[in-house]
Every structure is written in structure tokens, then in C-alpha cells.
Design a protein around this motif. Structure first.
Motif, PDB file in Angstrom:
ATOM      1  N   ALA A  30     -14.419  11.953   3.436  1.00  0.00           N
ATOM      2  CA  ALA A  30     -13.328  12.488   3.592  1.00  0.00           C
ATOM      3  C   ALA A  30     -13.761  14.004   2.949  1.00  0.00           C
ATOM      4  CB  ALA A  30     -12.903  11.997   2.261  1.00  0.00           C
ATOM      5  N   GLN A  31     -14.661  14.559   1.924  1.00  0.00           N
ATOM      6  CA  GLN A  31     -15.038  15.869   1.640  1.00  0.00           C
ATOM      7  C   GLN A  31     -15.690  16.390   3.164  1.00  0.00           C
ATOM      8  OE1 GLN A  31     -17.649  16.230  -1.716  1.00  0.00           O
ATOM      9  NE2 GLN A  31     -16.440  14.196  -2.360  1.00  0.00           N
TER      10      GLN A  31
ATOM     11  N   VAL B  26      -2.330   4.961  -3.601  1.00  0.00           N
ATOM     12  CA  VAL B  26      -3.702   5.535  -4.844  1.00  0.00           C
ATOM     13  C   VAL B  26      -3.049   7.257  -4.741  1.00  0.00           C
ATOM     14  CG1 VAL B  26      -5.418   6.405  -3.355  1.00  0.00           C
ATOM     15  CG2 VAL B  26      -5.387   5.939  -5.746  1.00  0.00           C
ATOM     16  N   THR B  27      -2.139   7.422  -3.695  1.00  0.00           N
ATOM     17  CA  THR B  27      -1.487   9.196  -3.788  1.00  0.00           C
ATOM     18  C   THR B  27      -0.169   8.896  -3.722  1.00  0.00           C
ATOM     19  OG1 THR B  27      -2.114   9.249  -1.476  1.00  0.00           O
ATOM     20  CG2 THR B  27      -3.975  10.453  -2.951  1.00  0.00           C
ATOM     21  N   ALA B  28       0.988   7.943  -3.888  1.00  0.00           N
ATOM     22  CA  ALA B  28       2.001   7.768  -3.163  1.00  0.00           C
ATOM     23  C   ALA B  28       2.935   7.807  -4.231  1.00  0.00           C
ATOM     24  CB  ALA B  28       2.502   6.742  -2.528  1.00  0.00           C
ATOM     25  N   GLY B  29       3.923   8.566  -4.598  1.00  0.00           N
ATOM     26  CA  GLY B  29       5.307   8.832  -5.648  1.00  0.00           C
ATOM     27  C   GLY B  29       5.374   6.972  -5.830  1.00  0.00           C
TER      28      GLY B  29
ATOM     29  N   PRO C  96     -11.082   7.060   0.286  1.00  0.00           N
ATOM     30  CA  PRO C  96     -11.029   7.654  -0.859  1.00  0.00           C
ATOM     31  C   PRO C  96     -10.720   9.317  -1.163  1.00  0.00           C
ATOM     32  CG  PRO C  96     -12.195   5.873  -1.273  1.00  0.00           C
ATOM     33  CD  PRO C  96     -12.056   6.625   0.749  1.00  0.00           C
ATOM     34  N   GLU C  97     -10.127  10.011  -1.833  1.00  0.00           N
ATOM     35  CA  GLU C  97     -10.395  11.224  -1.990  1.00  0.00           C
ATOM     36  C   GLU C  97     -11.870  11.755  -2.157  1.00  0.00           C
ATOM     37  OE1 GLU C  97      -7.157  13.451  -3.841  1.00  0.00           O
ATOM     38  OE2 GLU C  97      -6.288  12.364  -4.834  1.00  0.00           O
TER      39      GLU C  97
ATOM     40  N   PRO D  70      -6.731  17.605   2.321  1.00  0.00           N
ATOM     41  CA  PRO D  70      -6.274  17.258   3.457  1.00  0.00           C
ATOM     42  C   PRO D  70      -6.674  15.681   2.855  1.00  0.00           C
ATOM     43  CG  PRO D  70      -7.105  19.005   4.354  1.00  0.00           C
ATOM     44  CD  PRO D  70      -6.940  19.875   2.647  1.00  0.00           C
ATOM     45  N   LEU D  71      -6.185  14.555   2.919  1.00  0.00           N
ATOM     46  CA  LEU D  71      -6.731  13.283   3.081  1.00  0.00           C
ATOM     47  C   LEU D  71      -6.779  12.081   4.644  1.00  0.00           C
ATOM     48  CD1 LEU D  71      -3.805  12.747   0.207  1.00  0.00           C
ATOM     49  CD2 LEU D  71      -6.314  12.429   0.179  1.00  0.00           C
TER      50      LEU D  71
END
Ligand code: NI
Length: 227
Positions: A53-54, A31-34, A47-48, A82-83
């Protein structure tokens, strides 16, 4: 420059992180990759916007804000939130890729130019087999597998990968940052000067020479910091 910063998380904080992560629901890491990275990425991420994660992100950012070695080496202006990822089972590797030049954090729409990337290891090296972060250096690559709580800082322009985890699970935190000093050579020189001044003070206390060198450090910063 690759820089190993030990014990960014102490054992108590690390244990809190692991407790939180045990409650997590993992999602596909692509999901966060180019687009190029997505073709070689096979791991899981929190998930962000997930509450876990928070909570973890707040812990890591606080630890980084208190770490003088991290500040001296990175001179961060903005840290992309940060992830957290997990390599193991069938989602266990990330092939060669380069990180995107710009990260955009959706809630704030803030752009971060990625000068430096970091990985903060959350699993002990004995918890998993494989999973080395390989950073290409033209000499076959440097393999990085650090103790839990330790961080590696490396240039975002480098080609890198994570080797397959063949046993156990590798948990880590990772992100990118924009430095106040964009040029890597200038940034590295400032870091070396800062570390030398700290060592000089440790050996000889406060001296006129230490004050003069501190003045040089800050005047170089004034020349090189971009605003
Ligand atoms: Ni990467």
C-alpha cells in the motif's frame, strides 16, 4: 461537480501498480468506514501500513502531483493517504453512504476535511461485471465506470455506492482531499476560468486579454483561498 480526469496513470505505471497489487494481502474494508458506512460496506482493502500500500500510495501521489487538470479542479491542500480496494467474489459491494467529514491519518494525526472524494480505476472495465460507482444526483444517480488509469473526482457530501461486482474483480485506489477553496461554487468557477484561459492561450497565444484574465484568476484565488 463530477470531473473525469483521463490517464492519471499511464500504461507503464498502471502495469507497475498491478504487479505490486498481485503481491498484496487483502483485509476487510470496514476498517476505514464510519459506523453507518460499515453496515453497508462489503469489500476488501490493503492494510494502510502494508509495504505494498505504501509503494502504491507513493506512485499515485506522484502522478497526482504532476496532473494539472487534477490541481486545477481540486486545488488540494491536503490529500488523505490514498487507499486501495478490491470488489469481487463474496466481498463485492458498498451500499449508499456519505463519506466521513474528517479523515485522520493515524501516523501523522493530521486531519483532512473531506471536500472532494476520488476513485482512480485500476482494473479495465472489461475485467469485471457490475461495480459501477453510483453518485446520487437526485435524478436516479450517475453511473461511473472508467478505463483503468482514469480518475473521477466528486463532492464528498454526495450519497454514493458501488454496485455489486458479479464477475471478475474491480481494483481501485480511492481517497479524499481538503481543498484550498472550500466553497464548491467558488472552486468550480476558478476551474472553469482556468480552463478557459488555457483554451484562449491555445487559440490566440499570449495576449493582453489572457494576461488580464490570468490576473483575475489569481486575484479571485487570493480572495477565496482559506489558510
Ligand atoms: Ni465512499
Amino acid at each position: 461537480m463530477l470531473l473525469h480526469i483521463p490517464a492519471v496513470l499511464d500504461t507503464t505505471t498502471l502495469a507497475r501498480c498491478i504487479d505490486l497489487i498481485k503481491q498484496a494481502d487483502w483485509a476487510d474494508g470496514r476498517v476505514t468506514a464510519g459506523s453507518q458506512a460499515a453496515t453497508v460496506k462489503n469489500n476488501r482493502q490493503l492494510p494502510e501500513i502494508s509495504p505494498v500500500a505504501q509503494a502504491l500510495r507513493a506512485i499515485v501521489l506522484e502522478a497526482l502531483s504532476k496532473n494539472p487538470a487534477f490541481f486545477s479542479a481540486a486545488l488540494p491542500r491536503r490529500i488523505s493517504p490514498p487507499l486501495f480496494n478490491r470488489y469481487g467474489d463474496t466481498a463485492n459491494a458498498f451500499g449508499n453512504h456519505v463519506d466521513n467529514a474528517i479523515r485522520t491519518h493515524p501516523p501523522s494525526a493530521q486531519h483532512v476535511r473531506t471536500d472532494l472524494s476520488f476513485t482512480l480505476f485500476l482494473s479495465h472495465p472489461t475485467d469485471y461485471d457490475g461495480g459501477e460507482l453510483i453518485i446520487e444526483d437526485g435524478m436516479g444517480g450517475r453511473a461511473v465506470k472508467l478505463p483503468a488509469g482514469d480518475l473521477i473526482l466528486y463532492p464528498s457530501y454526495s450519497v454514493h455506492r458501488v454496485e455489486p461486482v458479479t464477475h471478475g474483480a474491480r481494483l481501485a485506489c480511492f481517497s479524499w482531499l481538503e481543498s484550498m477553496v472550500r466553497d464548491p461554487q467558488q472552486r468550480e468557477l476558478l476551474h472553469e476560468l482556468d480552463q478557459s484561459i488555457v483554451a484562449l492561450r491555445g487559440e490566440h497565444g499570449e495576449t493582453d486579454t489572457a494576461v488580464q484574465l490570468t490576473s483575475c484568476y489569481h486575484n479571485l484565488m487570493r480572495m477565496w483561498v482559506t489558510v
